[in-house]
Design a protein around this motif. Structure first.
Motif, PDB file in Angstrom:
ATOM      1  N   ALA A 325       0.840  -1.203   0.000  1.00  0.00           N
ATOM      2  CA  ALA A 325       0.000   0.000   0.000  1.00  0.00           C
ATOM      3  C   ALA A 325       0.870   1.246   0.000  1.00  0.00           C
ATOM      4  N   ASP A 357      -5.897  -3.812   1.779  1.00  0.00           N
ATOM      5  CA  ASP A 357      -4.654  -3.301   1.179  1.00  0.00           C
ATOM      6  C   ASP A 357      -3.883  -4.384   0.427  1.00  0.00           C
ATOM      7  N   CYS A 365      -2.839  -1.570  -6.109  1.00  0.00           N
ATOM      8  CA  CYS A 365      -3.262  -1.568  -4.717  1.00  0.00           C
ATOM      9  C   CYS A 365      -4.797  -1.571  -4.661  1.00  0.00           C
TER      10      CYS A 365
END
Length: 459
Positions: A325, A357, A365
């Motif tokens: 992330a 995430d 992501c």
């Protein structure tokens, strides 16, 4: 006093009038004096010399003169009493003079302006784009934290009216700063974007690829095809064919902008996927960054450019675009609804039924990943086969080396009726300003995830 300042023929004369007659100087006289100093210095530079009190002086030397410092201190001491117009006028004049952003005068004027920003009217901000504006002043203004970090609708409207008329007189560096401001505030204003596009079409061949990437970025950022795209995009392709190797990072940045707008320049792809280009990339300090971009471009070719038959990125060089992330995402989390969604999911389906995430090949992501069937049953992750879970970013076999589509299809077939669902929390920074149009990078991510077989649910 105004007439005396405006009739002054030298820098020294202006400074004497202002510093030796403090009782006769009002707030409106200070910006007039600063503007006059700027005009005189410009004239003297054009003549090849600057005269202060009869002596040859450069602009930098003038700024160090005691009389000029006295003038600056007088403005600093009194600016809290100035009206809005005088404050902005002084800041504009200081920018035109070339005062550095860290100078005490500029810092005080910026702080005072920032505290009044919400009260500025059209007259206060539109003067930034007056007929006196020059590249030096505009560069200083758009480099200023005050203007770069704050978005004012009146300021933007003034800029949109002014820029098309003045663009031909701007330098590439000034236009790049304006493009940066437009991108920073996600301004999907057609007049601004089309003006940048026209500037690029006319001057593109004279610019290096590092400047071009700065001018192209607002288009992809705002997910906006300029009105002249049928001319501009082929022109950019021709330029990249000639300059692709001069700055590999700038080249792939420009290509990424074009890909986000669903434009795929085939000839340039032949170059950037060639062994010669890759060899060049591997010898530069930011090789990994370029490889990340090339890997994502390669994945985009597979997913969206099915007619392409040229070379592809060697599997040895494929990496995930992102491995975890983003830090920016973490910083924005306190302003996001993501935490609320996570808590709702925890209560509704339990922590064992979703992953937060997650990074999915080719390196996108995601906010939340779940496996759900048509009846709405959520599959616990413990029952998802290992092969069906998103591969670890640190796996030794590059996930991008496998056909993206076939890998996801194989995984979903193992789970029969269950399909991978990506739950996206789209916050305000994922959209263009005052719009429901996603920024280009987010829009391309969503396109690719759908093509990979993921079901997207927007929150």
């Amino acid at each position: 006093m105004k007439r005396l300042i405006e009739r002054s023929r030298s820098v020294g004369e202006v400074l004497r009038w202002v510093t030796q007659n403090p009782s006769k100087v009002s707030a409106s006289h200070y910006p007039i004096a600063l503007h006059k100093l700027g005009q005189l210095l410009q004239q003297q530079q054009q003549q090849g010399q600057a005269m202060v009190n009869g002596e040859s002086r450069g602009p930098g030397q003038m700024l160090e003169q005691p009389e000029f410092q006295t003038l600056c201190q007088a403005i600093i001491s009194s600016c809290s009493k100035f009206d809005n117009f005088s404050i902005v006028n002084c800041l504009y004049a200081a920018a035109a003079l070339g005062l550095p952003g860290e100078s005490p005068l500029v810092r005080v004027l910026e702080d005072e302006s920032r505290s009044r920003l919400g009260r500025f009217n059209q007259k206060d901000v539109s003067m930034v784009f007056s007929s006196e504006a020059n590249n030096k002043a505009l560069e200083a203004i758009f480099s200023s934290q005050l203007f770069y970090e704050n978005r004012q609708e009146r300021f933007i409207r003034s800029m949109a009216e002014w820029l098309p008329r003045k663009a031909e007189n701007l330098t590439p560096y000034t236009m790049a700063l304006i493009a940066k401001y437009v991108a920073r505030h996600r301004l999907r204003e057609p007049r601004l974007l089309d003006t940048i596009a026209n500037f690029l079409l006319k001057r593109g061949e004279q610019l290096d690829s590092k400047v071009i990437q700065k001018l192209v970025f607002p288009f992809s950022r705002m997910n906006y095809r300029p009105s002249n795209h049928s001319e501009l995009f082929p022109k950019l392709e021709a330029i990249l064919e000639q300059k692709a190797g001069s700055s590999p990072l700038a080249t792939v940045n420009i290509l990424m902008s074009m890909f986000q707008l669903s434009h795929f320049p085939q000839t340039v792809l032949h170059q950037v996927f060639s062994p010669a280009f890759i060899t060049n990339v591997m010898s530069i300090p930011y090789a990994l960054i370029v490889r990340r971009y090339l890997s994502l471009l390669d994945a985009a070719v597979e997913l969206e450019f099915r007619d392409y038959s040229g070379p592809r990125l060697d599997p040895r060089y494929r990496v995930l675009m992102f491995e975890h992330a983003l830090t920016a995402g973490e910083a924005n989390r306190k302003y996001s609804y993501k935490g609320l969604v996570a808590e709702a999911l925890r209560q509704l389906v339990g922590e064992e039924c979703y992953r937060q995430d997650e990074v999915l090949p080719p390196g996108y992501c995601t906010d939340f990943l779940l496996w759900i069937n048509r009846s709405g049953t959520v599959l616990p992750l413990s029952r998802v086969p290992t092969a069906s879970k998103a591969p670890s970013a640190h796996t030794t076999t590059s996930p991008a080396a496998i056909s993206l589509r076939s890998s996801v299809l194989a995984l979903t077939s193992d789970l029969q009726d269950f399909a991978p669902v990506v739950l996206s929390v789209n916050d305000k920074w994922h959209y263009c300003q005052n719009s429901d149009i996603l920024v280009g990078s987010r829009a391309m991510r969503d396109r690719h995830l759908r093509l990979l077989g993921y079901c997207l649910v927007q929150v």
